[in-house]
Motif scaffolding. Structure first.
Motif, PDB file in Angstrom:
ATOM      1  N   VAL A 291      -0.414   2.634  -4.848  1.00 29.03           N
ATOM      2  CA  VAL A 291      -0.016   2.438  -3.454  1.00 29.03           C
ATOM      3  C   VAL A 291       1.254   3.242  -3.211  1.00 29.03           C
ATOM      4  O   VAL A 291       1.999   3.544  -4.146  1.00 29.03           O
ATOM      5  CB  VAL A 291       0.215   0.944  -3.135  1.00 29.03           C
ATOM      6  CG1 VAL A 291      -1.086   0.162  -3.239  1.00 29.03           C
ATOM      7  CG2 VAL A 291       1.271   0.339  -4.057  1.00 29.03           C
ATOM      8  N   ALA A 292       1.502   3.583  -1.954  1.00 29.19           N
ATOM      9  CA  ALA A 292       2.678   4.413  -1.661  1.00 29.19           C
ATOM     10  C   ALA A 292       3.127   4.213  -0.222  1.00 29.19           C
ATOM     11  O   ALA A 292       2.304   4.107   0.697  1.00 29.19           O
ATOM     12  CB  ALA A 292       2.378   5.888  -1.902  1.00 29.19           C
ATOM     13  N   ASP A 293       4.424   4.157  -0.042  1.00 25.38           N
ATOM     14  CA  ASP A 293       5.034   4.186   1.286  1.00 25.38           C
ATOM     15  C   ASP A 293       4.961   5.597   1.856  1.00 25.38           C
ATOM     16  O   ASP A 293       4.786   5.790   3.054  1.00 25.38           O
ATOM     17  CB  ASP A 293       6.484   3.707   1.178  1.00 25.38           C
ATOM     18  CG  ASP A 293       7.280   3.889   2.449  1.00 25.38           C
ATOM     19  OD1 ASP A 293       7.368   2.928   3.225  1.00 25.38           O
ATOM     20  OD2 ASP A 293       7.824   4.994   2.662  1.00 25.38           O
ATOM     21  N   GLY A 294       5.130   6.599   0.994  1.00 25.28           N
ATOM     22  CA  GLY A 294       5.073   7.987   1.411  1.00 25.28           C
ATOM     23  C   GLY A 294       6.417   8.680   1.443  1.00 25.28           C
ATOM     24  O   GLY A 294       6.475   9.908   1.517  1.00 25.28           O
ATOM     25  N   ARG A 295       7.492   7.900   1.380  1.00 25.79           N
ATOM     26  CA  ARG A 295       8.828   8.477   1.394  1.00 25.79           C
ATOM     27  C   ARG A 295       9.398   8.533  -0.011  1.00 25.79           C
ATOM     28  O   ARG A 295       8.930   7.856  -0.914  1.00 25.79           O
ATOM     29  CB  ARG A 295       9.760   7.642   2.282  1.00 25.79           C
ATOM     30  CG  ARG A 295       9.434   7.670   3.760  1.00 25.79           C
ATOM     31  CD  ARG A 295      10.347   6.728   4.537  1.00 25.79           C
ATOM     32  NE  ARG A 295      10.070   5.325   4.220  1.00 25.79           N
ATOM     33  CZ  ARG A 295      10.792   4.301   4.677  1.00 25.79           C
ATOM     34  NH1 ARG A 295      11.848   4.519   5.453  1.00 25.79           N
ATOM     35  NH2 ARG A 295      10.470   3.054   4.354  1.00 25.79           N
TER      36      ARG A 295
END
Length: 238
Positions: free
Chosen positions: A57-61
């Protein structure tokens, strides 16, 4: 379980597998966009050994983007990067996919970190949390690394480079001056990149810094640029 790519989380997964098998085991890992590429090599190798594909999973920042967005530089006491890049994405996945009534969350801290247990349990409620590496037989980090080697795995290279954790490529705002000096010695390029990012934030936010120092009982920010300057000074005569 929370699968960080560190040796403790791998050892935890191995104990969970030995006790429960892997039919219902999920290796949940957050991509912070700041990890050593070798962490992902270890995740691939170790998850293949376990026979379980990781769920990423990733926030992207990146952490630096989080600090800029929050207008706050992370430090050893408060690390918004951990909250936004690890805890929130993992919790969102758990909310969507894991019923607290029939899910156990395993975390890879060991017996030397038992002081953290209550806070972790509280933070992840309503899920039940277990800590297999806090149970006997107690293993230290070197014993876990030796275990991985015995299983045919090549441990993450950050341990070989003298770091105590395999996170953030050794560039961790929770670390103290000793680790930052070590980073400057073994990976000056990564240190200088972090220093440049901190200087950008200082230009926006003022006299802030990841590190602090105390002088005459008063705490002051200690920028990475200043720590590097001091490290380059010649030793004073006795």
């Amino acid at each position: 379980m929370q699968y960080s790519g560190g040796i403790g989380s791998w050892a935890t997964a191995m104990r969970v597998k030995a006790e429960h098998g892997t039919d219902n085991l999920v290796l949940l890992i957050a991509d912070t966009k700041a990890e050593d590429p070798d962490l992902w090599r270890f995740v691939a190798d170790s998850s293949a050994l376990l026979g379980v594909d990781p769920v990423v999973v990733a926030d992207g920042r990146s952490p630096w983007q989080v600090f800029a967005d929050q207008r706050f530089v992370g430090n050893s006491r408060i690390a918004p990067c951990s909250v936004h890049l690890k805890q929130k994405p993992c919790r969102a996945w758990l909310d969507a996919n894991a019923d607290p009534a029939n899910t156990i969350l395993y975390v890879g801290i060991d017996w030397s970190e038992q002081r953290r247990v209550l806070a972790i349990e509280k933070g992840w409620a309503p899920w039940i949390v277990r800590f297999p590496m806090c149970d006997e037989p107690h293993l230290n980090k070197q014993q876990m690394l030796d275990w991985a080697c015995a299983e045919g795995l090549r441990p993450p290279r950050l341990y070989e480079q003298g770091f105590s954790h395999n996170n953030c490529h050794g560039v961790c705002v929770r670390a103290g001056q000793r680790q930052w000096r070590h980073l400057l010695q073994v990976a000056p390029d990564r240190y200088l990149a972090a220093e440049a990012e901190e200087e950008k934030l200082r230009a926006q936010l003022g006299t802030v810094a990841i590190l602090k120092e105390r002088r005459q009982g008063v705490s002051y920010p200690l920028p990475l640029r200043e720590l590097r300057r001091r490290a380059a000074l010649p030793s004073q005569p006795a």
